[in-house]
Write a protein that holds these residues in place. Structure first.
Motif, PDB file in Angstrom:
ATOM      1  N   UNK A 158      23.226  -9.208 -14.871  1.00  0.00           N
ATOM      2  CA  UNK A 158      22.419  -8.613 -13.797  1.00  0.00           C
ATOM      3  C   UNK A 158      23.223  -7.581 -13.019  1.00  0.00           C
ATOM      4  N   UNK A 159      24.516  -7.863 -12.815  1.00  0.00           N
ATOM      5  CA  UNK A 159      25.381  -6.875 -12.160  1.00  0.00           C
ATOM      6  C   UNK A 159      25.450  -5.588 -12.982  1.00  0.00           C
ATOM      7  N   UNK A 160      25.709  -5.734 -14.286  1.00  0.00           N
ATOM      8  CA  UNK A 160      25.820  -4.558 -15.150  1.00  0.00           C
ATOM      9  C   UNK A 160      24.515  -3.777 -15.174  1.00  0.00           C
ATOM     10  N   UNK A 161      23.407  -4.489 -15.210  1.00  0.00           N
ATOM     11  CA  UNK A 161      22.099  -3.838 -15.218  1.00  0.00           C
ATOM     12  C   UNK A 161      21.896  -3.016 -13.959  1.00  0.00           C
ATOM     13  N   UNK A 162      22.321  -3.574 -12.826  1.00  0.00           N
ATOM     14  CA  UNK A 162      22.125  -2.867 -11.558  1.00  0.00           C
ATOM     15  C   UNK A 162      23.034  -1.653 -11.442  1.00  0.00           C
ATOM     16  N   UNK A 163      24.281  -1.783 -11.882  1.00  0.00           N
ATOM     17  CA  UNK A 163      25.213  -0.673 -11.712  1.00  0.00           C
ATOM     18  C   UNK A 163      24.947   0.453 -12.710  1.00  0.00           C
ATOM     19  N   UNK A 164      24.375   0.112 -13.867  1.00  0.00           N
ATOM     20  CA  UNK A 164      24.088   1.140 -14.869  1.00  0.00           C
ATOM     21  C   UNK A 164      22.748   1.818 -14.616  1.00  0.00           C
ATOM     22  N   UNK A 165      21.772   1.052 -14.193  1.00  0.00           N
ATOM     23  CA  UNK A 165      20.440   1.620 -13.916  1.00  0.00           C
ATOM     24  C   UNK A 165      19.946   1.092 -12.575  1.00  0.00           C
ATOM     25  N   UNK A 166      20.492   1.624 -11.475  1.00  0.00           N
ATOM     26  CA  UNK A 166      20.158   1.108 -10.147  1.00  0.00           C
ATOM     27  C   UNK A 166      18.665   1.233  -9.824  1.00  0.00           C
ATOM     28  N   UNK A 167      18.066   0.131  -9.413  1.00  0.00           N
ATOM     29  CA  UNK A 167      16.693   0.107  -8.931  1.00  0.00           C
ATOM     30  C   UNK A 167      16.716  -0.684  -7.623  1.00  0.00           C
ATOM     31  N   UNK A 168      16.998  -0.003  -6.503  1.00  0.00           N
ATOM     32  CA  UNK A 168      17.294  -0.682  -5.236  1.00  0.00           C
ATOM     33  C   UNK A 168      16.279  -1.720  -4.784  1.00  0.00           C
ATOM     34  N   UNK A 169      15.014  -1.531  -5.097  1.00  0.00           N
ATOM     35  CA  UNK A 169      14.000  -2.446  -4.584  1.00  0.00           C
ATOM     36  C   UNK A 169      13.453  -3.403  -5.639  1.00  0.00           C
ATOM     37  N   UNK A 170      14.147  -3.503  -6.745  1.00  0.00           N
ATOM     38  CA  UNK A 170      13.692  -4.398  -7.808  1.00  0.00           C
ATOM     39  C   UNK A 170      14.795  -5.400  -8.128  1.00  0.00           C
ATOM     40  N   UNK A 171      14.617  -6.598  -7.625  1.00  0.00           N
ATOM     41  CA  UNK A 171      15.610  -7.639  -7.837  1.00  0.00           C
ATOM     42  C   UNK A 171      14.991  -8.800  -8.605  1.00  0.00           C
ATOM     43  N   UNK A 172      15.789  -9.388  -9.480  1.00  0.00           N
ATOM     44  CA  UNK A 172      15.297 -10.481 -10.323  1.00  0.00           C
ATOM     45  C   UNK A 172      15.836 -11.828  -9.846  1.00  0.00           C
ATOM     46  N   UNK A 173      15.011 -12.841  -9.972  1.00  0.00           N
ATOM     47  CA  UNK A 173      15.459 -14.223  -9.793  1.00  0.00           C
ATOM     48  C   UNK A 173      15.300 -14.912 -11.147  1.00  0.00           C
ATOM     49  N   UNK A 174      16.414 -15.186 -11.781  1.00  0.00           N
ATOM     50  CA  UNK A 174      16.411 -15.833 -13.087  1.00  0.00           C
ATOM     51  C   UNK A 174      16.581 -17.338 -12.877  1.00  0.00           C
ATOM     52  N   UNK A 175      15.650 -18.117 -13.408  1.00  0.00           N
ATOM     53  CA  UNK A 175      15.686 -19.572 -13.262  1.00  0.00           C
ATOM     54  C   UNK A 175      15.900 -20.195 -14.640  1.00  0.00           C
TER      55      UNK A 175
END
Length: 341
Positions: free
Chosen positions: A308-325
């Motif tokens: 999830x960190x890599x996904x955010x830093x490579x393709x930042x989407x500031x208002x789209x956050x995931x909760x993985x359960x």
């Protein structure tokens, strides 16, 4: 005289090729022939070439480091989660800086400030049980630094989160005890400050209600470590109506309870059954009887947090956050099942 650090230009000069070709060869670029790559890599190794990390970070505006903060490194769950994070980070070319809060809010704040000052590219954190003020965590996102919570999360901060089915896992544990014939089931709970504690309490209560067993709040005590588990179990055994089964928030509390039960002359599971949470394999199969537990995929939790960190830093989407359960798994051993003896 101080020796000069070998540069890409030095390698290029010796091989009579351009510095750009050397750079691409070291990065395994597909446009560079296998012969050239082999020559570059072998010469770089023989000259003890080390990339200039400061120059790389200035060009890319990254330090290629990730900060990880956990309550306790010694804890099986967190050490496994760290291994999962490092597995993902290493493959992506990142180094990991590990900090532990020791369940201290003040130390957690210090950890965060240290990582920010060291210009880490992201912070992955499992918060301490004493963290109530989350302003230091909000500071991370305000600075635009990617933040990922795992296991212990903060619902009031927008960030990626990786958790397990805590409520479902607790439900499965209590249902298992009920299915084995136990009716008076106590719960050694975690601190109310943690969402995971609340979710496990919810699973415990829901399982009792679904099976028409009255919820007795006097059978619920906070105890999330071995020593607290021992103290809570002594209080439960001092009751005129002792419980016939114990579900604990983690395996350490279960080990403390087990020690007191055995020292008092009771048999497990004949007199009192016991089931923990986390499936700390360093202890669940080493105690006698072997401890039943709810297994969490700790390594997978770490991997997912890293991804999830890599996904955010490579393709930042500031208002789209995931909760993985992620799912938990009931592991039945002799502490709660006669057939396992």
């Amino acid at each position: 005289m101080k020796s000069r650090q070998v540069t890409i230009k030095d390698i290029a000069r010796q091989l009579n090729i351009s510095p750009a070709t050397v750079s691409r060869a070291l990065k395994d670029h597909p446009d560079i022939s296998k012969t050239t790559k082999k020559a570059v890599v072998e010469l770089a190794a023989s000259l003890n070439y080390q990339p200039n990390s400061i120059a790389l970070s200035l060009r890319s505006k990254r330090t290629y480091t990730i900060g990880v903060i956990v309550p306790e490194i010694i804890h099986f769950f967190f050490s496994s989660a760290i291994s999962g994070i490092e597995d993902v980070a290493y493959q992506a070319g990142y180094n990991v800086i590990i900090c532990q809060s020791n369940e201290s809010y003040e130390r957690e704040v210090s950890n965060v400030n240290t990582l920010i000052n060291n210009r880490v590219d992201g912070i992955l954190i499992s918060v301490s049980k004493n963290t109530k003020d989350t302003s230091h965590l909000k500071k991370i996102t305000d600075l635009g630094i990617p933040l990922v919570f795992f296991d212990r999360v903060c619902d009031d901060i927008d960030a990626h989160k990786v958790i397990v089915e805590d409520e479902r896992g607790a439900y499965d544990a209590v249902k298992h005890l009920i299915d084995q014939g136990y009716k008076k089931i106590a719960h050694l709970a975690g601190p109310e400050t943690l969402i995971i504690s609340k979710n496990r309490i919810n699973g415990y209560v829901r399982a009792l209600k679904d099976h028409n067993i009255e919820v007795d709040e006097s059978l619920m005590m906070e105890a999330d470590n071995k020593e607290a588990g021992m103290d809570a179990m002594k209080k439960l055994l001092a009751r005129p109506d002792i419980p016939d089964a114990i579900f604990t928030v983690n395996d350490n509390a279960a080990i403390g309870a087990l020690q007191v039960i055995k020292n008092a002359g009771y048999k497990v599971p004949e007199d009192i059954a016991l089931i923990g949470f986390s499936d700390d394999q360093k202890i669940t199969s080493l105690v006698e009887p072997h401890l039943s537990s709810i297994a969490q995929p700790a390594f997978k939790i770490g991997q997912t947090a890293g991804e999830l960190f890599l996904k955010q830093i490579e393709t930042p989407e500031p208002n789209k956050y995931e909760k993985i359960i992620l799912d938990t798994e009931l592991i039945v051993r002799a502490s709660s099942d006669f057939s396992k003896n």
